[in-house]
Design an enzyme around this catalytic site. Structure first.
Site, mmCIF file in Angstrom:
data_model
loop_
_atom_site.group_PDB
_atom_site.id
_atom_site.type_symbol
_atom_site.label_atom_id
_atom_site.label_comp_id
_atom_site.label_asym_id
_atom_site.label_seq_id
_atom_site.Cartn_x
_atom_site.Cartn_y
_atom_site.Cartn_z
ATOM 1 N N THR A 38 -5.813 2.563 -7.022
ATOM 2 C CA THR A 38 -7.095 2.657 -6.319
ATOM 3 C C THR A 38 -7.864 3.876 -6.804
ATOM 4 O OG1 THR A 38 -6.260 1.519 -4.360
ATOM 5 C CG2 THR A 38 -8.208 2.905 -4.076
ATOM 6 N N LYS A 58 -8.386 -0.610 -9.306
ATOM 7 C CA LYS A 58 -9.106 -1.190 -8.164
ATOM 8 C C LYS A 58 -10.227 -0.253 -7.707
ATOM 9 C CE LYS A 58 -8.227 -2.964 -3.475
ATOM 10 N NZ LYS A 58 -9.003 -1.994 -2.652
ATOM 11 N N SER A 90 -13.218 -7.617 -1.402
ATOM 12 C CA SER A 90 -14.251 -7.159 -0.462
ATOM 13 C C SER A 90 -15.148 -8.306 -0.026
ATOM 14 C CB SER A 90 -15.112 -6.017 -1.041
ATOM 15 O OG SER A 90 -14.315 -4.905 -1.381
ATOM 16 N N HIS A 135 -14.072 -1.351 -1.607
ATOM 17 C CA HIS A 135 -13.104 -0.921 -0.586
ATOM 18 C C HIS A 135 -13.472 -1.473 0.790
ATOM 19 C CE1 HIS A 135 -9.558 1.754 -0.403
ATOM 20 N NE2 HIS A 135 -9.825 1.829 0.887
ATOM 21 N N TYR A 168 -2.083 5.154 -4.334
ATOM 22 C CA TYR A 168 -2.999 6.270 -4.134
ATOM 23 C C TYR A 168 -2.394 7.396 -4.960
ATOM 24 C CZ TYR A 168 -5.561 3.994 -0.353
ATOM 25 O OH TYR A 168 -6.346 3.143 0.374
ATOM 26 N N SER A 174 0.816 -1.211 0.000
ATOM 27 C CA SER A 174 0.000 0.000 0.000
ATOM 28 C C SER A 174 0.851 1.263 0.000
ATOM 29 C CB SER A 174 -0.906 0.007 1.237
ATOM 30 O OG SER A 174 -1.567 1.246 1.390
#
Length: 308
Positions: free
Chosen positions: A82, A171, A227, A195, A56, A32
């Site tokens: 994302t 995503k 998810s 998410h 991100y 991440s």
């Protein structure tokens, strides 16, 4: 292993332990952007494992290029972008507790270790990151999550393609139209995901829309699912509905919190065993036998939506 940020709040093993056990189990690890370990540190811990980088997407193109370059140089194979968290959602429990670790420099390690961000902060703030971690955190988070100013558009995907020579996966897709836009944008995959239910209260379950997205895109790109995966049968259902693979998040993080990397490893081993047993008990010789015809959708009284 789905991209999970701020893992140091669960255990001191954090992302380094997670990346290590992913390699030992042969499971791709997605790092991440909002991590408590840097791109380089996780690459070292993951060794010869398969690692992907979740982005991100910053507003600053130079910062984006720097993150992508660092990921490429450190052996990350796939870029996972994302789309559904360009700003953080209204999260009452976090607000009630005044709990936003990003604002205290926790989960900002990829930014604080980035040479482009370091120089940008030095130039605009007139000081070093370590001189004012809270202010530096605000600057980093504003580039990633602020709702101010223009956000990225479908046309901007070309920028990523120009600066990343591996597969790109988007995503956070929950609608057929967006899945088709992903095809037109030239990416190699999408992750059908809400998410983990953390962004839009009342959003549909990802599994509800998975089959129609798979039908719409065909073999034009790879469809992954995220998810709600908790058991082996969850995995089988997603694969039968057309997903090529699933991302798992919360379960192994619970294990990480309880017993560090050993706890996370035990959860994943249990999930793999559950998958193997479920396939066998269903008469399937492997994931290649996961077809839609295997499933039956049973409607129960409580499944009827009140709005109908």
């Amino acid at each position: 292993m789905a991209p999970i940020g701020v893992q140091a709040i669960y255990h001191n093993d954090k992302e380094l332990g997670s990346a290590e056990i992913a390699a030992s189990l042969g499971i791709p690890y997605i790092h991440s952007t909002a991590a408590t370990s840097s791109i380089e540190e996780v690459a070292s811990a993951n060794g010869s494992g398969h690692r992907w980088f979740q982005l991100y997407w910053p507003k600053d193109n130079e910062l984006t290029k720097s993150l992508l370059s660092r990921a490429k140089e450190n052996g990350y194979e796939v870029l996972v972008v994302t789309l559904d968290t360009w700003t953080l959602a209204w999260r009452p429990s976090d607000l009630d507790n005044g709990y936003v670790p990003f604002m205290k420099g926790v989960g900002t390690q990829n930014g604080f270790s980035d040479p482009v961000f370091q120089e940008k902060y030095r130039r605009t703030a007139g000081k070093e990151i370590e001189d004012d971690v809270v202010a530096a955190s605000s600057a980093w988070n504003a580039d990633l999550f602020s709702s101010q100013g223009d956000r990225h558009t479908w046309e901007d995907i070309a920028f990523l393609r120009n600066h990343w020579d591996g597969p790109i996966v988007l995503k956070g897709i929950q609608h057929v139209d967006d899945a088709l836009m992903a095809v037109r944008s030239g990416v190699q995959g999408i992750v059908v995901s809400n998410h983990g239910g953390r962004q839009v209260d009342g959003a549909i379950a990802s599994l509800e829309v998975l089959p129609e997205i798979v039908d719409a895109v065909g073999d034009k790109l790879a469809v992954l699912f995220d998810s709600g995966i908790r058991t082996g049968s969850d995995i089988v259902k997603a694969l039968c509905l057309g997903a090529k693979a699933v991302l798992v998040g919360r379960p192994w993080v619970y294990g990480l919190g309880i017993a560090g990397k050993k706890g996370a490893q035990d959860v994943l081993l249990g999930l793999l065993a559950d998958l193997d047993l479920t396939l066998g008990l269903a008469g399937l010789q492997g994931v290649q036998d996961c077809k839609r015809a295997v499933l039956r959708k049973v409607a129960y009284g409580g499944d009827v939506h009140s709005a109908y």
